[in-house]
Design an enzyme around this catalytic site. Structure first.
Site: not given
Ligand code: SAH
Ligand code: SF4
Length: 394
Positions: A115, A128, A135, A139, A142, A196-197, A250-251, A370
């Protein structure tokens, strides 16, 4: 996964198989393009010029047919067409949200789907982009993380997402008529925040971004490209040196205990190791601020104490903190923080002198926000119970 097990990237890019040996031009670096042209009969002396010409047609003007490359001889164009193709991923569907956000489902080789989301704003438009199908990381908040990694995207498939969106927005300048930069661009920014990462697919992401930044092509400034990582520490310095784009991290938590649960890669590289890498980034990349992304999960990471700890942790790092109200997805084990608590958290950060914008969820009606991205073809969803167990909430 046991906590000391290394989190590794174990899937390699499967290059696109094209019929009868055609090579796809899209995604080749200039050096690689030169090489394949020479291999296929272009005299070495001419190769540099041919690279420049083809590059401009493909990346500046969006041309997909060698026959249109009118500054090349007819026989050379025919030769190229015999050996090469100019291919980008195929758009399978497009949904447009009430707020103008566009979500594309894009098919890549092997029948996989990713996507891509376009977010229009008054003064800019952000695409985006995805870097992997699924991935390897898990997390717990996510949606993409519930989908197994299927494969890395090739450089062509990554830069191809930008090209596809420019097609859809009809934003390629006419050949020979300027650069198309008269007004603000519709697609002016790219964020690697899709599926993805990106730092587990480093080489392809780097090549794709180099192509997107090239001045004689799509020509996006490195300051308009933001790579988001969950914290692949050894690759952070490399990102500064070899890509030089903006960095988002992604802290999401202020103690290792909580971050281990939310962002499991923290078990491999904890907050301390991550912060050390981040401290070095601005100097290495000559960029100003790092964006700290912080998803607001009710009663998990959203207290005022968390906000104060966050401020203390990032002291000395030029930073912007992006608060992301959690976007729910079917079966998600968390809830979005209350609005009043998000405000209170933002207030602590703001008073400490940081910009703390609260990201307005966009495209929620089409699940484009996101962390909601997940391709329908790979929808082998885990049960809510399983997710909760893995998040340590069960
Ligand atoms: N894998 C990478 C980039 C993709 S995620 C990463 O983790 O940074 C893009 C952003 O969306 C990241 O900060 C992720 O933590 C955040 N994210 C993932 N799932 C989410 C959710 N359900 N609600 C809000 N933000 C989310
Ligand atoms: Fe992968 Fe980023 Fe989602 Fe974590 S937040 S599972 S690194 S896509």
């Amino acid at each position: 996964m046991p906590s000391d097990a290394p989190i590794t990237q174990d899937v390699v890019t499967i290059p696109r198989k094209l019929p009868d040996g055609h090579v796809n031009i899209v995604g080749l670096t200039r050096a690689k393009l030169r090489e394949v042209l020479i291999e296929n009969g272009t005299p070495e002396k001419q190769a540099k010029m041919r690279v420049n010409q083809i590059w401009q047609w493909v990346y500046q003007w969006g041309v997909r047919d060698f026959a249109e490359m009118t500054n090349l001889s007819k026989t050379y164009r025919a030769d190229l067409a015999e050996k090469f193709v100019i291919e980008i991923p195929e758009m399978v569907s497009r949904q447009i949200s009430a707020d103008g956000t566009r979500k594309y489902l894009v098919r890549i080789a092997g029948g996989h789907e990713v996507e891509v989301v376009y977010i229009p704003e008054t003064d800019r438009g952000t695409l985006c982009v995805s870097s992997q199908v699924g991935c390897t990381l898990t997390c717990s908040f996510c949606h993409t993380g519930t989908q197994k990694l299927v494969r890395n995207l090739t450089a062509g498939e990554i830069v191809g997402q930008i090209m596809m969106a420019r097609d859809d927005l009809d934003e390629w300048p006419q050949p020979g008529v300027g650069t198309g930069d008269a007004g603000p661009r519709l697609l002016s920014n790219v964020v690697l925040m899709g599926m993805g990462e990106p730092l587990y697919n480093f080489d392809n992401v780097r090549d794709a971004m180099k192509i997107a930044m090239d001045n004689e092509g799509i020509s996006l400034s490195r300051r308009r490209i933001t790579l988001s990582t969950s914290g692949v520490v050894p690759e952070i310095a490399k990102t500064a040196e070899e890509i030089g784009c903006m960095l988002a991290i992604s802290f999401h938590a202020t103690t290792d205990e909580v971050r281990d649960k939310l962002v499991p890669i923290n078990k491999r590289w904890n907050i301390e190791a991550l912060l050390a890498a981040l401290k070095a980034y601005p100097k290495l990349s000559n960029s100003e601020r790092i964006t700290f992304e912080y998803v607001m999960l009710k009663d998990v990471n959203d207290s005022d104490d968390d906000a104060r700890r966050l401020v203390r942790l990032i002291e000395g790092i030029p930073a912007k903190i992006n608060l992301i109200p959690f976007n729910e997805w079917p079966g998600s084990p968390y809830q979005r923080s209350d609005w009043s608590q998000i405000k209170s958290f933002a207030d602590v950060i703001y008073k400490a002198g940081y910009a703390s914008p609260i990201r307005k969820p966009r495209g929620e009606d089409i699940m484009a926000a996101c962390g909601q991205l997940k391709s329908a073809t790979e929808r082998a969803r885990k049960s809510r119970k399983q997710i909760e167990a893995e998040a340590g909430l069960g």
